[in-house]
Scaffold this motif. Structure first.
Motif, short mmCIF file in Angstrom:
data_model
loop_
_atom_site.label_atom_id
_atom_site.label_comp_id
_atom_site.label_asym_id
_atom_site.label_seq_id
_atom_site.Cartn_x
_atom_site.Cartn_y
_atom_site.Cartn_z
N PHE A 1 0.83 -1.22 0.00
CA PHE A 1 0.00 0.00 0.00
C PHE A 1 0.85 1.26 0.00
O PHE A 1 0.50 2.28 -0.60
CB PHE A 1 -0.95 0.00 1.22
N TYR B 1 1.83 1.76 -3.53
CA TYR B 1 0.74 2.28 -4.37
C TYR B 1 0.39 3.72 -3.99
O TYR B 1 0.08 4.56 -4.84
CB TYR B 1 -0.51 1.39 -4.22
N LEU C 1 2.77 5.94 -5.58
CA LEU C 1 2.47 6.06 -7.02
C LEU C 1 1.34 7.05 -7.25
O LEU C 1 1.38 7.88 -8.17
CB LEU C 1 2.07 4.68 -7.59
N MET C 2 0.31 6.97 -6.43
CA MET C 2 -0.82 7.88 -6.59
C MET C 2 -0.40 9.33 -6.36
O MET C 2 -0.83 10.25 -7.06
CB MET C 2 -1.95 7.50 -5.61
N GLY D 1 1.32 10.50 -9.33
CA GLY D 1 0.35 10.79 -10.40
C GLY D 1 -0.34 12.11 -10.18
O GLY D 1 -0.50 12.91 -11.11
N MET E 1 -0.24 15.58 -12.39
CA MET E 1 -1.47 16.26 -12.83
C MET E 1 -1.32 17.77 -12.63
O MET E 1 -1.62 18.56 -13.51
CB MET E 1 -2.64 15.73 -12.03
N SER F 1 1.29 19.33 -14.94
CA SER F 1 0.85 19.44 -16.33
C SER F 1 -0.05 20.65 -16.54
O SER F 1 -0.31 21.05 -17.65
CB SER F 1 0.10 18.18 -16.75
N CYS F 2 -0.55 21.24 -15.48
CA CYS F 2 -1.43 22.39 -15.62
C CYS F 2 -0.71 23.72 -15.47
O CYS F 2 -1.32 24.78 -15.57
CB CYS F 2 -2.54 22.31 -14.57
#
Lengths: 464, 419
Positions: free
Chosen positions: A4, A7, A10-11, A14, A18, A21-22
């Motif tokens: 966990f 993961y 990783l989240m 991500g 995000m 990228s903005c």
């Protein structure tokens, strides 16, 4: 559990991607146009300014730091043409290698463009023979025997200018290679180029007269700066009553349509000065600080009896008025008898050598260094100088009394003794207090000298 | 179970991956951040017709930008340069097209220049005088991309010789550089003048006309600076020099030359001498410039250093070395010769004592003419074999065009753009 954590990491990654990228969207909010778009806009902005309101401008052009500036009149046409007019010696040389060096008017049409480099640039990018003569690699005027001995330097002037700022119909520009700051000022489009340039040339002749080589810049704090050789438009300056050898500074200047300007601002005792506007009395007033003026200084000790002992004066024999006029006319009629004629009346500083030359021998007496000289022609080929030492006493800035001594040569003394009207005239000059005035206080080459308290009794002295 | 866990985690990962994309879904990648660049010309511009002609005649067919305006970033900032005069630039653009591009198109096909021409032709109004060295550059070819032509403001377009000297020769020269930068020419060329190049002092080599370097096997002084310039000069000169100029250079190349200082202290290069009063010893040797023995057909006007000593001959009468009156004639080069083809001058004694003129013996051990012709042959063959260019056809076409162009007719092309 360990899985966990992996993961979760990783989240998190991500999510951060995000947000990253903005970021571009946020930049767009600040810089909504690209650099090239903004440059294109600047190009259009300055092109419009240049062609607006008739598109006529005065450019104060400096080719380099070693010569004075030159006024050009430029009319920018929206079709990409520019008509450039000037009046200077190099326009003469552009027409003829054997030109005599006098200012010559010339006008020629070529191309202009606002181009973008690191910023908007005004480029005169096709040849204009009367403007690019300052950018040419050739020696102008010709130097040496022929064209094979060219150094390739010429005047090294720019023909491309970074457009720095526009304000109040004034464009602030900077030569792209030499980095000399210059200005362009908008001109009424209806003015005739030749009339305008002739006026500028006449301006150059009308003040900073070479026969008045030193003038003064008067500061609000009471201090003065000597300005020397302004007529060359390359003046030197130093603080009055300081050692000029130590404090002198050298400047490039330009005589323009409105007055005089220095190429670079100058710090005069804490006051920044650069541009001077010509006044009705011939003086200059500093544009940056109107309390700062430029004039020739006190007319008594700076001009008539100038402390540098440079200036010489001729009395205008046709300009005596009032009581002084009556005395003069009587004297003249007594002197002008037979072959005898009053020729000239001069006043100047005579050093010991000059003085001895005048009196015809060596003298060790304590004499005045100023002399008043009446030249009387006795007959053809023979004349007598009545040499009168003058010991001036000055009051204020415009008043003086001459205190004239005895005639110094036997011939001169005899002439004074035998012509009573001459003696009376000299007595009047020596005993009255006089007041000096000048129409042009920057180039007082003509002085009105009147009895103090009786302006009608006057005479006119003209610089020699 | 393992499988379901895997799906869960895979779904999470996918979601994480997709989220950023979704968050940016309103971003469009289509528009460039740069403004649209258009090639549309401003029909109100003074230069519109010319600009349009340049687009139609240089940009579209060859992708060549003909830069007639000068920005300092387009030139070496260390030089003081001025822009080209607009009208001169117009004429030069027309002549460049007519005397260069059109010629190659006609002789070598229209693909050649499309593929090999420089991408930018830059005009500069003044010479490029180097303030440091004092040297002058008449043209530059930068990496085969850009050719810069200087001194445009001094062109006289109505005089093809002036145009050749000032521009066209440079173009052919620089274009030759471009070609050999793409394909090497045979190294055999470089061996023909090994040891005779002088990169430092070529400007002051020999006489002004170039006869001394001709005799060393170089077509010009600049050719004698180094072999690449030699190659470009050989080609460019062959194309642009008239028959008379080319043959003159070859004739000068056959002579012997010597440096000599005259009585007035003037140093010069000479290929002729005579003996004072015809007394043949070394101390009597007087070297004379060729101009002193070139008489006009009617003998009425003599020029040169010996002008003061020369008196007109009567008709065709002159004297031989023995003082005998002979009937002279002009040879093919305009020199006065006797029946045995001996050339004559009149002695500086200002008397009618003719002297025989002798050629300076060629002692440089180079057959200058032969070397120049060998170089030309190498260039000719290389141009044909490697590029399919018939050098002689190019020359013939250029020669005809430079003799026959009509500037007013060429200018009409620009005027027609407004129709």
């Amino acid at each position: 559990m360990k899985k966990f954590q992996v993961y979760g990491a990783l989240m998190l990654l991500g999510a951060s991607v995000m947000f990253t990228s903005c970021l571009k969207n946020e930049e767009d909010d600040i810089f909504d146009k690209s650099a090239s778009e903004r440059l294109e806009e600047a190009k259009a902005y300055y092109s419009d300014i240049l062609t607006d309101k008739g598109g006529k401008w005065q450019m104060e052009y400096y080719a380099n730091g070693d010569e004075h500036g030159y006024v050009y009149l430029m009319t920018f046409n929206k079709n990409g043409q520019v008509t450039i007019s000037g009046e200077n010696a190099y326009i003469g040389y552009a027409d003829s290698r054997t030109h005599n060096g006098d200012p010559k008017y010339g006008t020629a049409t070529s191309l202009w463009e606002v181009v973008t480099d690191n910023g908007p640039v005004l480029s005169f990018n096709s040849y204009n023979k009367y403007f690019h003569c300052f950018s040419s690699p050739y020696d102008i005027p010709p130097y040496g025997q022929n064209e094979t001995d060219e150094s390739g330097e010429g005047h090294m002037g720019d023909y491309e200018f970074d457009l720095m700022k526009y304000s109040n119909d004034t464009l602030y520009i900077e030569g792209k290679k030499r980095e000399i700051k210059m200005i362009m000022t908008r001109v009424d489009p209806n003015v005739d180029d030749k009339v305008y340039m002739d006026y500028v040339t006449a301006m150059a002749d009308s003040f900073f007269h070479p026969k008045v080589p030193r003038v003064f810049m008067n500061l609000p704090n009471g201090e003065k700066y000597v300005i020397e050789d302004g007529a060359s438009q390359m003046p030197s300056m130093w603080k009055f009553h300081t050692d000029s050898v130590v404090t002198i500074t050298y400047h490039n200047g330009i005589i323009n349509h409105d007055g005089f300007a220095l190429m670079d601002p100058f710090d005069a005792d804490g006051y920044t000065v650069q541009r001077f506007k010509l006044q009705g009395d011939g003086s200059l007033v500093c544009v940056e600080n109107p309390a700062i003026t430029v004039d020739a200084g006190p007319l008594n000790y700076a001009i008539l009896f100038d402390y540098e002992h440079i200036m010489q004066w001729n009395f205008n024999l046709n300009a005596f008025t009032g009581e002084l006029g009556t005395l003069y006319n009587t004297m003249k009629s007594e002197v002008n008898k037979g072959t005898r004629r009053l020729n000239t009346i001069n006043m100047y500083y005579a050093d010991k050598k000059t003085y001895n030359g005048l009196v015809g021998g060596s003298s060790n007496e304590d004499y005045s260094h100023y002399v008043l000289v009446f030249n009387v022609i006795m007959r053809q080929g023979a004349s007598i100088n009545v040499i009168l030492p003058v010991d001036p006493v000055l009051e204020g800035t415009n008043d003086f009394t001459m205190h004239i001594g005895e005639a110094k040569t036997t011939q001169g003394a005899n002439l004074v003794n035998t012509i009573p009207a001459l003696a009376q005239f000299i007595e009047a000059l020596g005993s009255h207090k006089f007041h000096i005035s000048a129409k042009n206080v920057l180039s007082p080459t003509v002085l009105n000298v009147a009895y103090a308290g009786d302006a009608d009794s006057s005479m006119e002295l003209v610089v020699k | 179970m393992k499988l379901s866990k895997f799906y869960i985690f895979a779904s999470l990962l996918l979601a994480v991956a997709v989220l950023p994309l979704a968050s940016c879904s309103d971003d469009k990648l289509g528009d460039t951040i740069f403004p649209e660049v258009t090639d549309e010309l401003d029909p109100t511009a003074y230069t519109y017709n010319f600009d349009k002609w340049l687009v139609e005649n240089y940009l579209k067919p060859y992708n060549v930008k003909f830069n007639y305006k000068l920005a300092d970033i387009d030139a070496n900032m260390n030089y003081n340069l001025i822009p080209a005069d607009y009208n001169k630039a117009v004429d030069l653009a027309l002549l460049t097209k007519y005397l260069w591009f059109d010629v190659y198109d006609k002789i070598a096909g229209d693909k050649l220049l499309k593929e090999t021409s420089p991408r930018v032709l830059q005009l500069v109004g003044s010479s490029a005088l180097n303030p440091s060295s004092g040297s002058e550059t008449v043209g530059l070819a930068e990496g085969g991309v850009k050719v810069t032509l200087f001194n445009v403001n001094n062109l006289d377009v109505n005089n093809f010789q002036n145009v050749n000297d000032g521009a066209l020769h440079t173009m052919h020269h620089e274009y030759t550089h471009i070609l050999h930068q793409k394909k090497n020419y045979p190294t055999e060329f470089n061996r023909l003048s090994v040891g005779r190049y002088d990169a430092s002092n070529w400007t002051s080599r020999g006489d002004d006309e170039g006869g001394v370097v001709n005799s060393l096997g170089f077509i010009t002084k600049y050719a004698s600076s180094e072999y690449r310039e030699d190659f470009a000069e050989t080609v460019a000169c062959y194309i642009t020099m008239t028959d008379a100029q080319w043959n003159r250079a070859l004739e000068l190349a056959t002579r012997g030359w010597t440096s000599w200082t005259d009585a007035a202290g003037r140093e010069g290069w000479y290929s002729f001498f005579y003996y004072s009063n015809n007394v043949a010893n070394d101390s009597n040797k007087i070297y004379i410039p060729e101009v002193s023995i070139r008489y006009t057909a009617n003998n009425e006007k003599f020029t040169g250093d010996y002008q003061r000593a020369v008196k007109p001959f009567t008709n065709d009468t002159t004297y031989n070395a023995d003082g005998e009156m002979v009937v002279s004639q002009l040879d093919a080069n305009g020199y006065r010769v006797d029946k045995a083809d001996n050339r004559y001058v009149v002695d500086a004694s200002n008397q009618h004592i003719p002297v025989k003129v002798y050629p300076v013996v060629d002692e440089d051990e180079v057959d200058g003419k032969e070397v120049i012709l060998q170089k030309l042959n190498i260039a000719r063959k290389w141009l044909m074999d490697d590029w399919g260019i018939d050098l002689d056809a190019i020359r013939e076409e250029v020669q005809w065009r430079q003799r026959n162009y009509n500037m007013e007719e060429l200018r009409q092309q620009i005027a027609n753009m407004g129709n």
